[in-house]
Write an enzyme that holds these catalytic residues in place. Structure first.
Site, mmCIF file in Angstrom:
data_model
loop_
_atom_site.group_PDB
_atom_site.id
_atom_site.type_symbol
_atom_site.label_atom_id
_atom_site.label_comp_id
_atom_site.label_asym_id
_atom_site.label_seq_id
_atom_site.Cartn_x
_atom_site.Cartn_y
_atom_site.Cartn_z
ATOM 1 N N SER A 59 0.802 -1.218 0.000
ATOM 2 C CA SER A 59 0.000 0.000 0.000
ATOM 3 C C SER A 59 0.837 1.271 0.000
ATOM 4 O O SER A 59 0.294 2.369 0.039
ATOM 5 C CB SER A 59 -0.950 0.016 1.211
ATOM 6 O OG SER A 59 -0.228 -0.042 2.426
ATOM 7 N N THR B 162 -1.641 3.864 3.586
ATOM 8 C CA THR B 162 -0.800 5.018 3.868
ATOM 9 C C THR B 162 0.175 4.684 4.975
ATOM 10 O O THR B 162 -0.107 3.845 5.821
ATOM 11 C CB THR B 162 -1.684 6.193 4.376
ATOM 12 O OG1 THR B 162 -2.755 6.422 3.473
ATOM 13 C CG2 THR B 162 -0.884 7.465 4.544
ATOM 14 N N THR C 39 1.973 7.167 0.040
ATOM 15 C CA THR C 39 1.065 6.067 -0.283
ATOM 16 C C THR C 39 1.101 5.728 -1.771
ATOM 17 O O THR C 39 1.461 6.557 -2.601
ATOM 18 C CB THR C 39 -0.383 6.446 0.097
ATOM 19 O OG1 THR C 39 -1.261 5.354 -0.145
ATOM 20 C CG2 THR C 39 -0.853 7.649 -0.697
ATOM 21 N N ARG D 230 -6.802 8.940 -10.005
ATOM 22 C CA ARG D 230 -7.366 9.207 -8.682
ATOM 23 C C ARG D 230 -6.268 9.639 -7.716
ATOM 24 O O ARG D 230 -5.185 9.079 -7.674
ATOM 25 C CB ARG D 230 -8.068 7.957 -8.154
ATOM 26 C CG ARG D 230 -8.696 8.125 -6.759
ATOM 27 C CD ARG D 230 -7.794 7.646 -5.654
ATOM 28 N NE ARG D 230 -8.481 7.613 -4.347
ATOM 29 C CZ ARG D 230 -7.869 7.371 -3.194
ATOM 30 N NH1 ARG D 230 -6.564 7.126 -3.165
ATOM 31 N NH2 ARG D 230 -8.544 7.360 -2.065
ATOM 32 N N THR E 11 -5.286 8.214 7.846
ATOM 33 C CA THR E 11 -5.150 7.016 7.030
ATOM 34 C C THR E 11 -6.543 6.453 6.776
ATOM 35 O O THR E 11 -7.465 6.684 7.554
ATOM 36 C CB THR E 11 -4.263 5.970 7.735
ATOM 37 O OG1 THR E 11 -4.083 4.835 6.873
ATOM 38 C CG2 THR E 11 -4.871 5.489 9.042
ATOM 39 N N GLY E 12 -6.680 5.720 5.694
ATOM 40 C CA GLY E 12 -7.982 5.140 5.385
ATOM 41 C C GLY E 12 -8.499 5.614 4.042
ATOM 42 O O GLY E 12 -7.728 6.004 3.164
#
Length: 328
Positions: free
Chosen positions: A85, A188, A206, A216, A239-240
């Site tokens: 990631s 991230t 990230t 994106r 994060t997320g």
């Protein structure tokens, strides 16, 4: 055994470790004495934050610069081949191309970021170059790539890592995008830190959500969303699912709540409540926030269980499970 490896090993065993040479050098004020934080302190998101913190701590000891520390720490994750990631080894977008985002910021307002950049091993260092060598804050896409070439950053071969290629091949069977809480969504590493004198800095890097639409960009390179730092108040990172964090300017919100008198924990909890109120289908959205105030006090909170963070102080480097709005 190197000092960095020893630091990680003793941390995982739960032992305390004192690292000399990075200690507070002046007497505390009465205001500082009323708070219970740690300085110096480095925080980073998720369990990959443990080795990242170790590198950051070593760099802080070496140079005394909290900016150097937060850059060095996340560079570790950017080349961790086990991490899918962050970095060029991360999972690609729908077109099978890995694109990277990163940001860096200091407490005096200096900041730089890159978005939708290809073939750069260390986008965090490119973000720092944007901050220090241009009049801009954010460079994106081909422009960021051209700037990297001009600054002497080597271009890496555009080829998926073996693990990413295997996962992408499996995904192409259905080509459906369905985020999975705490697996695909912890996309991230965000790191924030404070030195013994109270100077703050943060970094965020990230490869973005797996199988995203080409082009994106998430919250990580957006100052105020994925990262915000202010020496007068504190710092926060996120994060997320980036879209959910952008909608509330999550990291800026947390710092402003701390400016108004909230503790880091109270500010993180309010940010999560705000995020929940502004996003539909919250059962499928994970987001977590991590914050530190100018006294070295810490806050962390997430939408769902599963978010953890690494905390490095002179006592050691530990992994901490954060609380969440929704319970197990």
């Amino acid at each position: 055994m190197s000092q960095r490896r020893k630091f990680i090993r003793q941390s995982l065993l739960g032992s305390a470790l004192f690292i000399p040479g990075v200690a507070a050098s002046c007497a505390q004020t009465n205001e500082e004495k009323s708070h219970s934080g740690d300085k110096p302190l480095i925080l980073s998101t998720w369990n990959h934050g443990l080795p990242a913190n170790a590198d950051a701590w070593a760099k802080l000891q070496e140079t005394g610069s909290i900016l150097d520390a937060v850059e060095a720490g996340v560079r570790n994750t950017e080349v961790d081949m086990e991490n899918l990631s962050v970095g060029l080894q991360g999972l690609p977008d729908r077109e099978g191309i890995t694109t990277l985002d990163a940001s860096i910021m200091t407490g005096d307002g200096a900041c730089g970021s890159v978005a939708f950049v290809r073939q750069i091993k260390h986008p965090i260092s490119l973000a720092r170059a944007v901050m220090e060598k241009t009049p801009h804050v954010l460079l994106a896409g081909e422009g960021a790539r051209q700037f990297a070439i001009a600054q002497g950053f080597p271009l890496e071969e555009e080829k998926l890592s073996p693990k990413a290629q295997a996962e992408y091949d499996k995904w192409k069977v259905t080509s459906q995008y369905k985020p999975i809480i705490n697996i695909e969504n912890h996309d991230t590493i965000g790191m924030i830190g404070i030195d013994a004198q109270g100077k703050l800095a943060g970094s965020c890097t990230t490869s973005g959500l797996a199988y995203k639409m080409h082009g994106r960009v998430g919250d990580s390179p957006i100052i105020g969303a994925g990262l915000f730092v202010d020496d007068e108040v504190g710092a926060a990172t996120a994060t997320g699912l980036g879209e959910s964090i952008i909608r509330i300017c999550g990291s800026f919100l947390i710092v402003e709540l701390m400016r108004q008198g909230r503790t880091p924990q109270e500010a993180c909890e309010e940010a999560v409540r705000r995020l929940i109120s502004k996003n539909k289908d919250i059962k499928d959205i994970q987001a977590g926030f991590l914050a530190i105030n100018k006294y070295g006090e810490v806050g962390a909170y997430a939408v769902h269980p599963g978010f953890n963070f690494a905390k490095a102080t002179e006592s050691g480097n530990i992994l901490v499970d954060a609380n969440s709005h929704f319970k197990p």
